[in-house]
Design a protein around this motif. Sequence first.
Motif, short mmCIF file in Angstrom:
data_model
loop_
_atom_site.label_atom_id
_atom_site.label_comp_id
_atom_site.label_asym_id
_atom_site.label_seq_id
_atom_site.Cartn_x
_atom_site.Cartn_y
_atom_site.Cartn_z
N GLY A 151 27.17 -16.54 -7.14
CA GLY A 151 26.47 -17.16 -6.02
C GLY A 151 27.43 -17.98 -5.18
N VAL A 152 27.12 -18.08 -3.88
CA VAL A 152 27.94 -18.88 -2.97
C VAL A 152 27.00 -19.79 -2.18
N ILE A 153 27.31 -21.07 -2.18
CA ILE A 153 26.58 -22.03 -1.36
C ILE A 153 27.54 -22.48 -0.27
N GLU A 154 27.08 -22.44 0.98
CA GLU A 154 27.93 -22.90 2.10
C GLU A 154 27.32 -24.14 2.72
N LEU A 155 28.17 -25.15 2.85
CA LEU A 155 27.79 -26.39 3.49
C LEU A 155 28.57 -26.48 4.80
N THR A 156 27.86 -26.67 5.91
CA THR A 156 28.55 -26.74 7.20
C THR A 156 28.82 -28.19 7.58
N GLU A 157 29.60 -28.37 8.64
CA GLU A 157 29.95 -29.71 9.13
C GLU A 157 28.70 -30.56 9.38
N ASP A 158 27.65 -29.93 9.89
CA ASP A 158 26.45 -30.72 10.23
C ASP A 158 25.50 -30.91 9.04
N GLY A 159 25.93 -30.46 7.85
CA GLY A 159 25.13 -30.67 6.64
C GLY A 159 24.15 -29.57 6.33
N THR A 160 24.15 -28.47 7.12
CA THR A 160 23.27 -27.34 6.86
C THR A 160 23.75 -26.59 5.61
N ILE A 161 22.79 -26.20 4.77
CA ILE A 161 23.12 -25.48 3.54
C ILE A 161 22.55 -24.08 3.61
N SER A 162 23.39 -23.09 3.30
CA SER A 162 22.90 -21.72 3.15
C SER A 162 23.47 -21.17 1.84
N SER A 163 22.87 -20.12 1.34
CA SER A 163 23.38 -19.58 0.07
C SER A 163 23.17 -18.08 -0.01
N GLU A 164 23.95 -17.48 -0.88
CA GLU A 164 23.87 -16.04 -1.13
C GLU A 164 24.03 -15.84 -2.63
N PHE A 165 23.00 -15.28 -3.27
CA PHE A 165 23.05 -15.05 -4.73
C PHE A 165 22.77 -13.60 -5.04
#
Length: 192
Positions: free
Chosen positions: A178-192
Amino acid sequence: MEYTLAIDNTPDTVEGGTGILLLHPSTGATDRLDTDFLSTDTDAMLVISTRTTAREVEQKLEYYEVDESKATILDTLSVERGYTRRQSDGVKYVSAPDDLEGIVESTRTFLENHEGKLRISFDSVTELIYYADEERALSAVADILDLLEEYDAVGMFHLAQGVHDAETVERFREEFDGVIELTEDGTISSEF
């Protein structure tokens, strides 16, 4: 064994043996995600730190109200920097951030000596690459991912996205379930 993930925009649970890559901006505030990951549904946790000393990790856990009695911290910096260090139940040391065998063995020892739901946080793979080099870091991460599977534990590994080229990020991405991505503005997305 199933583990609860208390992180926005991720699955509710993951299976034991799952390795998660946390991609974040180099300035990203990952402490909240890390401590949410560690403190939810956990009997024991290992915090491997190549970025900060054990004292700083303890302060982070205290600040975010993580149950420190469940935590073991693996400090890879203090010995090399010449700081006073005393092994204890809660704090272990290896000689330097590029002592990859020591890091993997300490992880194995932790997993062998604890029961129940076990979580590992590796903060940070970026620092590991800096101290050891990409190939050795990739190999150590793969060894720890194998240990997660062997002991039915879960782990989250930090990688600062902006610091590495796309090819390096992709090589590490491929290792994880799984990969969790955190962006500069604090948005979280993920791919599992």
